[in-house]
Design a protein around this motif. Structure first.
Motif, PDB file in Angstrom:
ATOM      1  N   HIS A 155       0.815  -1.212   0.000  1.00  0.00           N
ATOM      2  CA  HIS A 155       0.000   0.000   0.000  1.00  0.00           C
ATOM      3  C   HIS A 155       0.852   1.267   0.000  1.00  0.00           C
ATOM      4  O   HIS A 155       0.381   2.345   0.357  1.00  0.00           O
ATOM      5  N   CYS A 165      -7.063   0.600  -5.475  1.00  0.00           N
ATOM      6  CA  CYS A 165      -6.368  -0.554  -4.907  1.00  0.00           C
ATOM      7  C   CYS A 165      -7.317  -1.755  -4.841  1.00  0.00           C
ATOM      8  O   CYS A 165      -8.478  -1.671  -5.230  1.00  0.00           O
ATOM      9  N   CYS A 169      -8.984  -2.381   0.531  1.00  0.00           N
ATOM     10  CA  CYS A 169      -8.259  -1.106   0.541  1.00  0.00           C
ATOM     11  C   CYS A 169      -8.979  -0.098  -0.348  1.00  0.00           C
ATOM     12  O   CYS A 169      -9.323  -0.394  -1.490  1.00  0.00           O
ATOM     13  N   HIS A 174      -1.743   2.421  -5.355  1.00  0.00           N
ATOM     14  CA  HIS A 174      -0.866   1.657  -4.468  1.00  0.00           C
ATOM     15  C   HIS A 174      -0.103   0.588  -5.261  1.00  0.00           C
ATOM     16  O   HIS A 174      -0.612   0.062  -6.259  1.00  0.00           O
TER      17      HIS A 174
HETATM   18 ZN   LIG Z   1      -3.955  -0.279  -1.041  1.00  0.00          ZN
END
Ligand SMILES: [Zn+2]
Length: 290
Positions: A155, A165, A169, A174
């Protein structure tokens, strides 16, 4: 001596692998069982059974590598993506059921500790590992000590306002969204058509892998600037398979983005295969004894 043998357990999304490990990291007897994914109770029973199969009188402790975030103070698991083990006091529960000291850590952390103790980062004081699989995981050994906290290197932001992401998330741009096996599958479908995967990119030596390698290098540069490691190890199913094709662009981006002194950190392929999880989990079990 009783404290010379522990059991390391790799609790994976598809199988549970348990093995007896000595202080030198040598793996003795192992047992393997499919991971029950329908209920928590069945999974806990299967873990206890896998340990029971290899347990000896001299077994001193048990260590677990689990695909989940861990709260080390409480010994609890956070959200686990692939297995039904969320939000339980895993360490207390296993200590009670096994009657032995228990250690647990994230699976990518454990893989890093294994590469440090017996694999590609052997003999170093500070190392970083990234595992490119479904997601991107990571682990560190800093100044000769395994780092036992979050290492969510997947991340790291490598493209502000980039693509969304994965999984739970909610961030954008990311590393995981560009350099995981899952991201590479998506890129394969975009470039090669439906039904293709990351492995088709690898088989063709596709130029998309240089783009993925460049994002990987950006993530590595951030870690190199933070920790100044002696080596960066790349593991995980996709990372190992695509290593030779990702490496040139990753090393080039590292040279551009890292500070002088961290530009030439070697990026190497993980050396341990299936046993890494068991070896690393055993290492934290020995830690629990000291
Ligand atoms: Zn992420």
């Amino acid at each position: 001596v009783a404290e010379d043998h522990v059991i390391g357990v790799d609790v994976g999304g598809t199988k549970i692998l348990a093995g007896v490990v000595d202080r030198g990291g040598e793996v003795g007897r192992t047992s393997s069982a499919p991971t029950p994914r329908d209920s928590q109770e069945a999974l806990l029973d299967a873990i206890v059974a896998a340990v029971g199969e290899v347990r000896e009188l001299r077994t001193a402790a048990v260590g677990f590598g689990v695909p989940s975030q861990i709260d080390q103070r409480l010994g609890t698991l956070g959200h686990a993506v692939n297995i039904p083990l969320a939000e339980i006091s895993f360490r207390d529960l296993m200590t009670e059921r096994l009657g032995l000291p228990v250690a647990l850590d994230n699976d990518a952390n454990v893989a890093a500790f294994a590469e440090w103790s017996r694999g590609a980062a052997q003999g170093t004081e500070t190392m970083v590992m990234l595992t490119l699989g479904t997601g991107v995981g990571g682990g560190f050994v800093l100044n000769g000590r395994p780092y036992r906290g979050w290492a969510e290197v997947g991340h790291i932001v490598v493209e502000k306002d980039g693509v969304p992401c994965q999984g739970s998330c909610t961030g954008h741009g990311h590393l995981e969204a560009y350099a995981s096996g899952h991201a590479a599958d998506r890129i394969a479908r975009e470039r090669l058509g439906p039904g293709t995967t990351a492995y088709d990119l690898v088989a063709q030596g596709h130029p998309a892998l240089a783009e993925i390698g460049s994002y990987l290098g950006a993530g590595i540069a951030t870690l190199a600037n933070l920790f100044h490691p002696e080596v960066v190890v790349i593991g995980g199913g996709f990372g190992v398979a695509a290593f030779d094709l990702l490496h040139p662009a990753a090393a080039e981006t590292l040279r551009v983005e890292a500070l002088a002194g961290a530009r030439d950190v070697p990026i190497v392929r993980a050396e341990l295969g299936q046993e890494a999880g068991v070896v690393g989990a055993a290492l934290i079990a020995f830690d629990a004894l000291s």
